[in-house]
Design a protein around this motif. Structure first.
Motif, PDB file in Angstrom:
ATOM      1  N   GLN A  46     -10.895  13.285  10.397  1.00  0.00           N
ATOM      2  CA  GLN A  46     -10.147  14.108   9.455  1.00  0.00           C
ATOM      3  C   GLN A  46     -10.587  15.573   9.477  1.00  0.00           C
ATOM      4  O   GLN A  46      -9.858  16.454   9.030  1.00  0.00           O
ATOM      5  N   ASP A  84       0.848  -1.196   0.000  1.00  0.00           N
ATOM      6  CA  ASP A  84       0.000   0.000   0.000  1.00  0.00           C
ATOM      7  C   ASP A  84       0.886   1.249   0.000  1.00  0.00           C
ATOM      8  O   ASP A  84       1.555   1.530   0.994  1.00  0.00           O
ATOM      9  N   ASP A  94      -4.114  13.570   4.810  1.00  0.00           N
ATOM     10  CA  ASP A  94      -5.540  13.402   4.552  1.00  0.00           C
ATOM     11  C   ASP A  94      -5.705  12.202   3.627  1.00  0.00           C
ATOM     12  O   ASP A  94      -5.205  12.197   2.500  1.00  0.00           O
ATOM     13  N   TYR A  95      -6.397  11.190   4.106  1.00  0.00           N
ATOM     14  CA  TYR A  95      -6.490   9.934   3.346  1.00  0.00           C
ATOM     15  C   TYR A  95      -7.640   9.926   2.350  1.00  0.00           C
ATOM     16  O   TYR A  95      -7.878   8.927   1.683  1.00  0.00           O
ATOM     17  N   GLY A  96      -8.365  11.036   2.245  1.00  0.00           N
ATOM     18  CA  GLY A  96      -9.340  11.171   1.188  1.00  0.00           C
ATOM     19  C   GLY A  96     -10.636  10.427   1.377  1.00  0.00           C
ATOM     20  O   GLY A  96     -11.492  10.431   0.493  1.00  0.00           O
ATOM     21  N   THR A  97     -10.828   9.798   2.508  1.00  0.00           N
ATOM     22  CA  THR A  97     -12.080   9.093   2.787  1.00  0.00           C
ATOM     23  C   THR A  97     -12.850   9.841   3.857  1.00  0.00           C
ATOM     24  O   THR A  97     -12.252  10.387   4.787  1.00  0.00           O
ATOM     25  N   PRO A  98     -14.178   9.889   3.754  1.00  0.00           N
ATOM     26  CA  PRO A  98     -14.961  10.634   4.751  1.00  0.00           C
ATOM     27  C   PRO A  98     -14.756  10.096   6.161  1.00  0.00           C
ATOM     28  O   PRO A  98     -14.909   8.896   6.404  1.00  0.00           O
ATOM     29  N   ALA A  99     -14.380  10.977   7.068  1.00  0.00           N
ATOM     30  CA  ALA A  99     -14.191  10.578   8.463  1.00  0.00           C
ATOM     31  C   ALA A  99     -14.223  11.827   9.327  1.00  0.00           C
ATOM     32  O   ALA A  99     -13.580  12.833   9.000  1.00  0.00           O
TER      33      ALA A  99
END
Length: 242
Positions: free
Chosen positions: A198, A29, A190-195
């Motif tokens: 974040q 990954d 920022d991993y770009g997934t809604p959370a």
């Protein structure tokens, strides 16, 4: 074979062709692994005792965060398991590099990596030390006794969290961050997934800070490897002028 992201990378850096038979799935990954491209050449494992045993490795290298029950089972099955501690400073990094080199008969390669790391850490920036704050998701930060704190100091920066008495990982509330007014702000990735976690990184308080921003990929300093030199270099480059 390696069952842990950080031992994956040490093994990838040091093993000769044919020595390494498998790396952890996380190593493929690129968000987590700084050596995803190199790891892609190797089969993955998920750290399960069954898959490790079936590969019949001469040596299993693991991290201390790996499941103790799994490691104990592998030992009961007759496999040699070596567990590497989590690094808290550069001396720990040097020790783990040399230990991996000794385990797989690559002492000269290990010493060359240590020498390269030491060369990259040499000649730290002179003059006043700007104050830096690390802000991860959920307003977490790294204080004294962490590898991140060591990296900041090697880059010629003082760590706001450590100066406030935070040891290890701890909370850095946005109110405190604003009051401290750091010279440099190092934001977690920022991993770009809604959370919701974040959302802290995009909070108006963070946006209103006048601090210089530094972007350092998490995969460069999540593990104690010689690639920490790249994180130090990035922070030195972002270091505000006195």
């Amino acid at each position: 074979m390696s069952t842990n992201l950080c031992t994956d990378q040490l093994a990838l850096l040091l093993a000769a062709p044919g020595q390494l038979v498998s790396v952890s799935a996380v190593s493929h990954d690129p968000v987590a692994s700084a050596m995803a491209a190199e790891a892609a050449a190797y089969p993955v494992n998920h750290g399960r005792a069954e898959e490790v045993f079936l590969l019949a490795p001469d040596l299993v290298v693991a991290g201390e965060s790996d499941p103790p029950a799994t490691l104990a089972m592998l030992r009961r099955l007759g496999l040699r398991v070596e567990v590497f501690p989590i690094e808290a400073d550069f001396d720990d990094v040097r020790a783990n590099v040399r230990r991996m080199g000794a385990l797989i008969g690559q002492e000269a390669r290990a010493e060359a990596l240590v020498d390269g790391l030491d060369a990259a850490l040499a000649a730290p920036p002179a003059g006043p030390r700007p104050r830096a704050a690390i802000l991860y998701a959920n307003a977490w930060t790294s204080g004294a006794g962490t590898l991140a704190d060591e990296i900041l100091r090697a880059a010629g920066l003082d760590n706001v969290a450590a100066d406030r008495g935070i040891v290890g990982m701890g909370a850095l509330p946005l109110e405190v961050l604003a009051a401290e007014a750091p010279d440099l702000l190092v934001l977690g990735q920022d991993y770009g997934t809604p959370a919701l976690a974040q959302e802290t990184l995009a909070h108006p308080v963070v946006g209103a800070l006048g601090a210089t921003r530094a972007a350092v990929a998490d995969n460069l300093w999540v593990c104690g490897t010689p690639m920490l030199a790249r994180a130090v270099a990035a922070l030195r480059a972002a270091r505000p002028a006195p």
